[in-house]
Design an enzyme around this catalytic site. Structure first.
Site, short mmCIF file in Angstrom:
data_model
loop_
_atom_site.label_atom_id
_atom_site.label_comp_id
_atom_site.label_asym_id
_atom_site.label_seq_id
_atom_site.Cartn_x
_atom_site.Cartn_y
_atom_site.Cartn_z
N LYS A 149 0.80 -1.21 -0.06
CA LYS A 149 0.12 0.03 0.00
C LYS A 149 0.85 1.31 -0.12
CE LYS A 149 -4.28 1.74 2.14
NZ LYS A 149 -4.92 1.72 0.84
N GLU A 182 -8.62 -5.85 -9.04
CA GLU A 182 -9.43 -5.22 -7.90
C GLU A 182 -10.10 -3.93 -8.70
OE1 GLU A 182 -6.96 -3.69 -4.83
OE2 GLU A 182 -5.39 -3.17 -6.24
#
Ligand code: PMP
Length: 297
Positions: A149, A182
């Protein structure tokens, strides 16, 4: 609002980082977005673990251990006296010079912002959202693993522009092999033949904390679930589709690229999961110890 910067709390207008910070210059750093529900920080350990894993992969020395950082998050929530909030925890490579070499950065910069959560309108959950596929492919894990992330979101932002242009809330991102990975800031699930399915992380997806929570809830509900390789064909023909993320929680999807999903209304199982998540989110938190006089906000 009191913002934590490298161990000191500042008023919003006084919270600053250097223009030489490599987080600013190069997107060199990692972050977390965390929710506080009724005075409990949701799955804080999982967020802290993910942050340290992201940091490890990019060889970023956080400068304090996970226990101290956990306490810093809890203390910053407490001092802001917010019982419901969105917490942004950022760890960047820190101030260096204009070269990209991280060796010239003396120490990481740590920022913790406790903000008011901006909720999506209830209508979104009642009616469901249309989504589209972006022409921008998710960065292959050989180049930059989407499990990190990182502060560099340009790949996702490029795809978000596609969603905006199409008037959609979110965009599906495929990987370089054409498999569903995603969305720009959410994970994606679908239901087919009574089985809950979500792309395997090796297709290029963030290990979402909400994704893992939904898989845990599915287990508790004895709903069969699998992580695998899927194409758009699977999404178009799914009985139900929904997105998961810290901010959005669980959002029903009613069309993908103009193909109507199921009845065109939020699916029965999606609604069950949304209900189950409401209990789950209060059960899975770390309690914040507020200053004595705090009532609420
Ligand atoms: N994928 C991406 C690219 C994200 O940025 C996020 C977080 N906004 C998610 C998935 C969802 O992860 P989480 O449930 O941990 O918020």
């Amino acid at each position: 609002m009191k913002i934590y910067v490298d161990g000191t709390l500042y008023a919003k207008d006084d919270a600053r980082i250097s223009v030489f910070d490599h987080g600013f210059l190069y997107g060199d750093g990692v972050f977390e977005g965390i929710r506080v529900y009724d005075g409990n920080v949701f799955r804080l350990k999982e967020h802290i673990d993910r942050l340290y894993q992201s940091a490890k992969t990019i060889a970023l020395e956080v400068g304090m251990g996970p226990e101290a950082l956990t306490q810093a998050v809890l203390d910053t929530v407490a001092v802001n006296e917010k019982r419901d909030a969105y917490v942004r925890l950022v760890v960047s490579r820190g101030p260096g010079d204009l070269g990209i070499d991280p060796a010239n950065c003396s120490h990481a910069t740590i920022v913790i912002i406790v903000a008011q959560i901006k909720l999506y309108p209830q209508e979104l959950y009642d009616k469901g959202a249309p989504i589209v596929t972006s022409s921008v492919r998710r960065i292959p894990i050989q180049c930059l693993d989407p499990r990190i992330k990182s502060l560099n979101y340009l790949n996702n932002i490029m795809a978000k522009l596609d969603a905006r242009r199409a008037g959609a809330l979110e965009a599906v991102m495929l990987n370089h092999q054409g498999r569903v990975a995603e969305c720009t800031a959410d994970n994606i699930f679908f239901l087919a033949g009574g089985v809950l399915k979500t792309p395997d992380l090796m297709n290029g997806a963030l290990p979402g904390i909400t994704r893992a929570s939904v898989l845990d809830i599915a287990k508790e509900m004895r709903l069969p679930a699998e992580e695998g390789n899927y194409g758009l064909h699977d999404l178009y023909n799914a009985d139900e589709v929904f997105l998961t993320g810290t901010g959005a929680e669980i959002v029903p999807v009613v069309s993908v690229d103009g193909r109507v999903i199921g009845t065109g209304k939020p699916g029965v199982m999606t609604k069950k999961l949304i209900e189950a998540f409401k209990t789950f989110r209060t059960r899975e938190g770390t309690k914040v110890v507020y200053p004595a006089a705090t009532t609420a906000s």
